[in-house]
Design an enzyme around this catalytic site. Sequence first.
Site, mmCIF file in Angstrom:
data_model
loop_
_atom_site.group_PDB
_atom_site.id
_atom_site.type_symbol
_atom_site.label_atom_id
_atom_site.label_comp_id
_atom_site.label_asym_id
_atom_site.label_seq_id
_atom_site.Cartn_x
_atom_site.Cartn_y
_atom_site.Cartn_z
ATOM 1 N N GLU A 163 -13.600 -97.998 -66.772
ATOM 2 C CA GLU A 163 -13.276 -99.391 -65.900
ATOM 3 C C GLU A 163 -13.144 -98.858 -64.443
ATOM 4 O OE1 GLU A 163 -9.455 -101.128 -67.001
ATOM 5 O OE2 GLU A 163 -10.385 -103.029 -65.643
ATOM 6 N N ASP B 273 -11.001 -97.124 -71.246
ATOM 7 C CA ASP B 273 -10.190 -98.092 -70.352
ATOM 8 C C ASP B 273 -8.932 -97.098 -70.250
ATOM 9 O OD1 ASP B 273 -8.462 -99.877 -69.111
ATOM 10 O OD2 ASP B 273 -9.025 -101.378 -70.345
ATOM 11 N N ILE C 3 -6.141 -97.475 -68.552
ATOM 12 C CA ILE C 3 -4.843 -98.102 -69.024
ATOM 13 C C ILE C 3 -5.419 -99.521 -69.285
ATOM 14 C CG2 ILE C 3 -2.590 -98.910 -68.216
ATOM 15 C CD1 ILE C 3 -2.445 -96.906 -66.082
ATOM 16 N N ASP C 4 -5.019 -99.899 -70.432
ATOM 17 C CA ASP C 4 -5.430 -101.322 -70.622
ATOM 18 C C ASP C 4 -4.042 -101.994 -70.669
ATOM 19 O OD1 ASP C 4 -7.413 -103.672 -71.519
ATOM 20 O OD2 ASP C 4 -6.134 -103.618 -73.181
ATOM 21 N N THR D 204 -2.891 -102.955 -67.211
ATOM 22 C CA THR D 204 -2.335 -102.581 -66.111
ATOM 23 C C THR D 204 -1.198 -103.418 -65.434
ATOM 24 O OG1 THR D 204 -4.415 -101.623 -65.443
ATOM 25 C CG2 THR D 204 -3.188 -101.957 -63.833
ATOM 26 N N ASP E 232 -12.296 -102.961 -72.986
ATOM 27 C CA ASP E 232 -11.210 -103.627 -73.503
ATOM 28 C C ASP E 232 -11.345 -103.695 -74.929
ATOM 29 O OD1 ASP E 232 -9.911 -104.132 -70.855
ATOM 30 O OD2 ASP E 232 -11.351 -106.031 -70.612
#
Length: 284
Positions: A77, A104, A106-107, A109, A232
Amino acid sequence: MSDQQNGAVVGSKSFTAVAINCAAKAGEWIKTKLGNYENLDLKYSSHDLVTEVDKGSETLIKRLIQTHFPHHSFLGEEGVEPGPEASARALEAKLEDEYLWIVDPIDGTTNFVHGFPFFVVSIALAYRGEVIVGVVYDPMKDELFLAEKGKGAYVHGKRMSVSAESALKSSLVATGFPADHHYALPLNMKGLQAIAPQVRNIRSSGSAALHMAYVAAGRLSGFWEIGLNSWDLAAGALLIQESGGKVSDTLGKPYHLGVRNVVASNGQIHEELVGALALADAAQ
Ligand code: 2AM
Ligand code: CA
């Protein structure tokens, strides 16, 4: 560690071990940074956040993958310009690659920034455009969800399966409120208006990947959201498929890496959920 060339051995232990190791290491580091990040930047809008922790997590994962598999492609990402067009272009450019890691860092955030403990690291490996390994790691609960194509899906090493609800009226479903307030959010709001009265209840906790993992684990009956990106969804989609559930776009067509509008479910309520979104004109 050797780099397998043969499609017949995809999903072998080495890929999976690296995916798990990356997710665990990144997750542990992210956890130490909770309430402790320094720079909060806005990407596309004030709803689209990024911190140095997102970037650091992605760098850590990318380096580790490249150490083991220097010839593999990487799509993360934070390496892509903000906005749906740039995301679609970045995926398109790598979709045909033999091995592509989709990450990702940090999905969720926004949750990380606010200290709301619902965020994950999501790592998927695709072989010629098809996801063969998916890992979603929730560092706050120390829960690692893992799937290998054709080999099932596991949480804490225990086989997962989707829930048994057969109708919307007995279902707990989740959705998300996207950062894109022009196209995606209004559609999601239409869907919400239509679906809320038909289900047992709705949740919206801010991480698409973790919602998908919860569908796989039978904790949610279904999930839909408009305007997501490949990173995601990729790992979560395999988790659900390997747990006996179903993933499609909002029109009901089978999931592939380019899907941005998603419906995921235990399979049994899928048609009803897709149908209800269509009836509400909330599918695309
Ligand atoms: P993120 O935390 O990695 O950004 C919440 O509705 C879900 O939407 C989260 O999974 C979140 O992922 C994702 N999301 C947030 N901003 C987005 C954007 N601009 N485009 C696509 N997905 C986004
Ligand atoms: Ca992210």
